[in-house]
Design a protein around this motif. Structure first.
Motif, PDB file in Angstrom:
ATOM      1  N   ASN A   1     -52.448 -29.331 -49.081  1.00 14.75           N
ATOM      2  CA  ASN A   1     -53.759 -29.882 -49.445  1.00 14.75           C
ATOM      3  C   ASN A   1     -54.791 -28.777 -49.549  1.00 14.75           C
ATOM      4  O   ASN A   1     -55.620 -28.779 -50.468  1.00 14.75           O
ATOM      5  CB  ASN A   1     -54.216 -30.928 -48.432  1.00 14.75           C
ATOM      6  N   ALA A   2     -54.775 -27.845 -48.608  1.00 12.33           N
ATOM      7  CA  ALA A   2     -55.736 -26.744 -48.629  1.00 12.33           C
ATOM      8  C   ALA A   2     -55.546 -25.893 -49.886  1.00 12.33           C
ATOM      9  O   ALA A   2     -56.525 -25.504 -50.536  1.00 12.33           O
ATOM     10  CB  ALA A   2     -55.591 -25.892 -47.373  1.00 12.33           C
TER      11      ALA A   2
ATOM     12  N   LYS B   1     -62.966 -27.082 -52.588  1.00  9.61           N
ATOM     13  CA  LYS B   1     -64.067 -27.893 -53.104  1.00  9.61           C
ATOM     14  C   LYS B   1     -64.641 -28.870 -52.086  1.00  9.61           C
ATOM     15  O   LYS B   1     -65.704 -29.436 -52.300  1.00  9.61           O
ATOM     16  CB  LYS B   1     -63.629 -28.619 -54.365  1.00  9.61           C
ATOM     17  N   GLY B   2     -63.958 -29.082 -50.977  1.00 11.77           N
ATOM     18  CA  GLY B   2     -64.455 -29.994 -49.953  1.00 11.77           C
ATOM     19  C   GLY B   2     -64.280 -31.450 -50.354  1.00 11.77           C
ATOM     20  O   GLY B   2     -63.814 -31.771 -51.442  1.00 11.77           O
ATOM     21  N   ILE B   3     -64.693 -32.325 -49.456  1.00  9.94           N
ATOM     22  CA  ILE B   3     -64.530 -33.765 -49.651  1.00  9.94           C
ATOM     23  C   ILE B   3     -65.909 -34.400 -49.565  1.00  9.94           C
ATOM     24  O   ILE B   3     -66.682 -34.101 -48.640  1.00  9.94           O
ATOM     25  CB  ILE B   3     -63.597 -34.359 -48.571  1.00  9.94           C
TER      26      ILE B   3
ATOM     27  N   GLU C   1     -68.811 -36.797 -48.621  1.00 19.22           N
ATOM     28  CA  GLU C   1     -69.059 -37.488 -47.357  1.00 19.22           C
ATOM     29  C   GLU C   1     -68.631 -38.948 -47.422  1.00 19.22           C
ATOM     30  O   GLU C   1     -68.077 -39.490 -46.465  1.00 19.22           O
ATOM     31  CB  GLU C   1     -70.540 -37.388 -46.991  1.00 19.22           C
ATOM     32  N   ALA C   2     -68.848 -39.597 -48.556  1.00 19.53           N
ATOM     33  CA  ALA C   2     -68.476 -41.005 -48.719  1.00 19.53           C
ATOM     34  C   ALA C   2     -66.964 -41.206 -48.663  1.00 19.53           C
ATOM     35  O   ALA C   2     -66.497 -42.301 -48.349  1.00 19.53           O
ATOM     36  CB  ALA C   2     -69.016 -41.530 -50.044  1.00 19.53           C
ATOM     37  N   ASP C   3     -66.181 -40.160 -48.940  1.00 17.97           N
ATOM     38  CA  ASP C   3     -64.720 -40.274 -48.949  1.00 17.97           C
ATOM     39  C   ASP C   3     -64.063 -39.868 -47.629  1.00 17.97           C
ATOM     40  O   ASP C   3     -62.883 -40.137 -47.425  1.00 17.97           O
ATOM     41  CB  ASP C   3     -64.128 -39.414 -50.071  1.00 17.97           C
ATOM     42  N   LEU C   4     -64.814 -39.222 -46.747  1.00 15.19           N
ATOM     43  CA  LEU C   4     -64.215 -38.702 -45.510  1.00 15.19           C
ATOM     44  C   LEU C   4     -63.556 -39.781 -44.660  1.00 15.19           C
ATOM     45  O   LEU C   4     -62.519 -39.542 -44.049  1.00 15.19           O
ATOM     46  CB  LEU C   4     -65.255 -37.961 -44.670  1.00 15.19           C
ATOM     47  N   ASP C   5     -64.143 -40.976 -44.612  1.00 14.10           N
ATOM     48  CA  ASP C   5     -63.554 -42.026 -43.777  1.00 14.10           C
ATOM     49  C   ASP C   5     -62.339 -42.677 -44.433  1.00 14.10           C
ATOM     50  O   ASP C   5     -61.670 -43.505 -43.825  1.00 14.10           O
ATOM     51  CB  ASP C   5     -64.599 -43.084 -43.421  1.00 14.10           C
ATOM     52  N   LYS C   6     -61.999 -42.285 -45.663  1.00 11.36           N
ATOM     53  CA  LYS C   6     -60.856 -42.868 -46.370  1.00 11.36           C
ATOM     54  C   LYS C   6     -59.651 -41.930 -46.454  1.00 11.36           C
ATOM     55  O   LYS C   6     -58.587 -42.341 -46.905  1.00 11.36           O
ATOM     56  CB  LYS C   6     -61.261 -43.230 -47.807  1.00 11.36           C
ATOM     57  N   VAL C   7     -59.820 -40.664 -46.074  1.00 13.76           N
ATOM     58  CA  VAL C   7     -58.769 -39.670 -46.348  1.00 13.76           C
ATOM     59  C   VAL C   7     -57.433 -39.969 -45.676  1.00 13.76           C
ATOM     60  O   VAL C   7     -56.400 -39.509 -46.149  1.00 13.76           O
ATOM     61  CB  VAL C   7     -59.221 -38.228 -46.004  1.00 13.76           C
ATOM     62  N   PHE C   8     -57.444 -40.739 -44.594  1.00 16.74           N
ATOM     63  CA  PHE C   8     -56.185 -41.059 -43.916  1.00 16.74           C
ATOM     64  C   PHE C   8     -55.617 -42.408 -44.368  1.00 16.74           C
ATOM     65  O   PHE C   8     -54.572 -42.824 -43.891  1.00 16.74           O
ATOM     66  CB  PHE C   8     -56.378 -41.052 -42.396  1.00 16.74           C
ATOM     67  N   ASP C   9     -56.300 -43.082 -45.287  1.00 16.25           N
ATOM     68  CA  ASP C   9     -55.805 -44.358 -45.816  1.00 16.25           C
ATOM     69  C   ASP C   9     -54.646 -44.098 -46.785  1.00 16.25           C
ATOM     70  O   ASP C   9     -54.748 -43.218 -47.652  1.00 16.25           O
ATOM     71  CB  ASP C   9     -56.908 -45.113 -46.569  1.00 16.25           C
ATOM     72  N   PRO C  10     -53.562 -44.881 -46.669  1.00 14.12           N
ATOM     73  CA  PRO C  10     -52.459 -44.717 -47.624  1.00 14.12           C
ATOM     74  C   PRO C  10     -52.939 -44.951 -49.059  1.00 14.12           C
ATOM     75  O   PRO C  10     -53.731 -45.850 -49.321  1.00 14.12           O
ATOM     76  CB  PRO C  10     -51.459 -45.802 -47.213  1.00 14.12           C
ATOM     77  N   PHE C  11     -52.474 -44.121 -49.948  1.00 17.11           N
ATOM     78  CA  PHE C  11     -52.716 -44.185 -51.391  1.00 17.11           C
ATOM     79  C   PHE C  11     -54.129 -43.778 -51.808  1.00 17.11           C
ATOM     80  O   PHE C  11     -54.464 -43.860 -52.984  1.00 17.11           O
ATOM     81  CB  PHE C  11     -52.363 -45.568 -51.967  1.00 17.11           C
TER      82      PHE C  11
ATOM     83  N   MET D   1     -60.784 -34.020 -39.015  1.00 13.08           N
ATOM     84  CA  MET D   1     -61.142 -33.294 -40.227  1.00 13.08           C
ATOM     85  C   MET D   1     -62.654 -33.282 -40.376  1.00 13.08           C
ATOM     86  O   MET D   1     -63.315 -34.290 -40.133  1.00 13.08           O
ATOM     87  CB  MET D   1     -60.518 -33.986 -41.441  1.00 13.08           C
ATOM     88  N   VAL D   2     -63.165 -32.112 -40.762  1.00  9.14           N
ATOM     89  CA  VAL D   2     -64.567 -31.987 -41.156  1.00  9.14           C
ATOM     90  C   VAL D   2     -64.577 -31.323 -42.525  1.00  9.14           C
ATOM     91  O   VAL D   2     -63.734 -30.472 -42.810  1.00  9.14           O
ATOM     92  CB  VAL D   2     -65.429 -31.193 -40.145  1.00  9.14           C
ATOM     93  N   SER D   3     -65.509 -31.739 -43.354  1.00  6.40           N
ATOM     94  CA  SER D   3     -65.551 -31.199 -44.699  1.00  6.40           C
ATOM     95  C   SER D   3     -66.962 -31.285 -45.243  1.00  6.40           C
ATOM     96  O   SER D   3     -67.728 -32.177 -44.876  1.00  6.40           O
ATOM     97  CB  SER D   3     -64.605 -31.991 -45.616  1.00  6.40           C
ATOM     98  N   LYS D   4     -67.270 -30.342 -46.095  1.00  2.00           N
ATOM     99  CA  LYS D   4     -68.551 -30.356 -46.794  1.00  2.00           C
ATOM    100  C   LYS D   4     -68.258 -30.054 -48.255  1.00  2.00           C
ATOM    101  O   LYS D   4     -67.633 -29.035 -48.578  1.00  2.00           O
ATOM    102  CB  LYS D   4     -69.503 -29.333 -46.203  1.00  2.00           C
ATOM    103  N   GLU D   5     -68.705 -30.951 -49.108  1.00  2.00           N
ATOM    104  CA  GLU D   5     -68.459 -30.801 -50.534  1.00  2.00           C
ATOM    105  C   GLU D   5     -69.029 -29.479 -51.036  1.00  2.00           C
ATOM    106  O   GLU D   5     -70.156 -29.115 -50.733  1.00  2.00           O
ATOM    107  CB  GLU D   5     -69.093 -31.976 -51.282  1.00  2.00           C
ATOM    108  N   GLY D   6     -68.200 -28.737 -51.761  1.00  2.00           N
ATOM    109  CA  GLY D   6     -68.607 -27.460 -52.306  1.00  2.00           C
ATOM    110  C   GLY D   6     -68.458 -26.290 -51.342  1.00  2.00           C
ATOM    111  O   GLY D   6     -68.665 -25.145 -51.713  1.00  2.00           O
ATOM    112  N   VAL D   7     -68.083 -26.567 -50.084  1.00  2.00           N
ATOM    113  CA  VAL D   7     -67.972 -25.517 -49.067  1.00  2.00           C
ATOM    114  C   VAL D   7     -66.536 -25.377 -48.560  1.00  2.00           C
ATOM    115  O   VAL D   7     -66.032 -24.281 -48.400  1.00  2.00           O
ATOM    116  CB  VAL D   7     -68.928 -25.793 -47.885  1.00  2.00           C
ATOM    117  N   GLY D   8     -65.877 -26.495 -48.301  1.00  2.00           N
ATOM    118  CA  GLY D   8     -64.504 -26.440 -47.813  1.00  2.00           C
ATOM    119  C   GLY D   8     -64.212 -27.494 -46.763  1.00  2.00           C
ATOM    120  O   GLY D   8     -65.072 -28.288 -46.395  1.00  2.00           O
ATOM    121  N   THR D   9     -62.995 -27.440 -46.266  1.00  2.00           N
ATOM    122  CA  THR D   9     -62.503 -28.429 -45.309  1.00  2.00           C
ATOM    123  C   THR D   9     -61.801 -27.728 -44.162  1.00  2.00           C
ATOM    124  O   THR D   9     -61.105 -26.731 -44.362  1.00  2.00           O
ATOM    125  CB  THR D   9     -61.507 -29.398 -46.010  1.00  2.00           C
TER     126      THR D   9
END
Length: 128
Positions: free
Chosen positions: A34-35, A69-71, A73-83, A111-119
């Motif tokens: 993923n990285a 590219k980071g993730i 903020e609105a998507d961070l709580d979904k990253v562990f959801d299947p599919f 996981m912590v992430s900032k869009e445009g900065v990294g994860t």
């Protein structure tokens, strides 16, 4: 191929974790893949191994930090959801599998992430 710099940081002493070798390999492959996929040419990925010892527990934290590219903020709580995926070619199963395997091993993933900065992904494995 991607011209990404991989940096591996570990202390002088070897560390041990409790866990299945194949499951641990799958966890690390998914997170590091993923990285790499989130990174651009000349980005850097740092993998650190940090033993943690307290009065109540011993663990080993593996940190994978990318400059991708980071993730959002609105998507961070979904990253562990299947599919759930933000990649056109991804299945969205990688991180849900990682979370399940970490739980099965008695570990944790954060996981912590900032869009445009990294994860940054923190994997906390139990130690013997």
């Amino acid at each position: 191929e991607h011209q990404i710099e991989l940096v591996y940081v570990q202390g002088a002493q070897p560390v041990e974790i409790k866990g299945d070798e194949n499951q641990t390999e799958q966890i690390l492959l998914n997170v590091i893949s993923n990285a790499i996929n989130a990174s651009s040419s000349r980005d850097r990925i740092v993998i650190r191994i940090e033993p943690k010892t307290s009065e109540f527990e011993k663990s080993v934290q593996v940190v994978v930090q990318d400059e991708g590219k980071g993730i959002a903020e609105a998507d961070l709580d979904k990253v562990f959801d299947p599919f759930f995926t933000t990649h056109a070619t991804g299945t969205g199963l990688g991180l849900s599998v990682v979370q399940k395997l970490m739980t099965d091993l008695g570990g944790e993933i954060q996981m912590v992430s900032k869009e445009g900065v990294g994860t940054t992904v923190m994997l906390k494995f139990p130690a013997p």
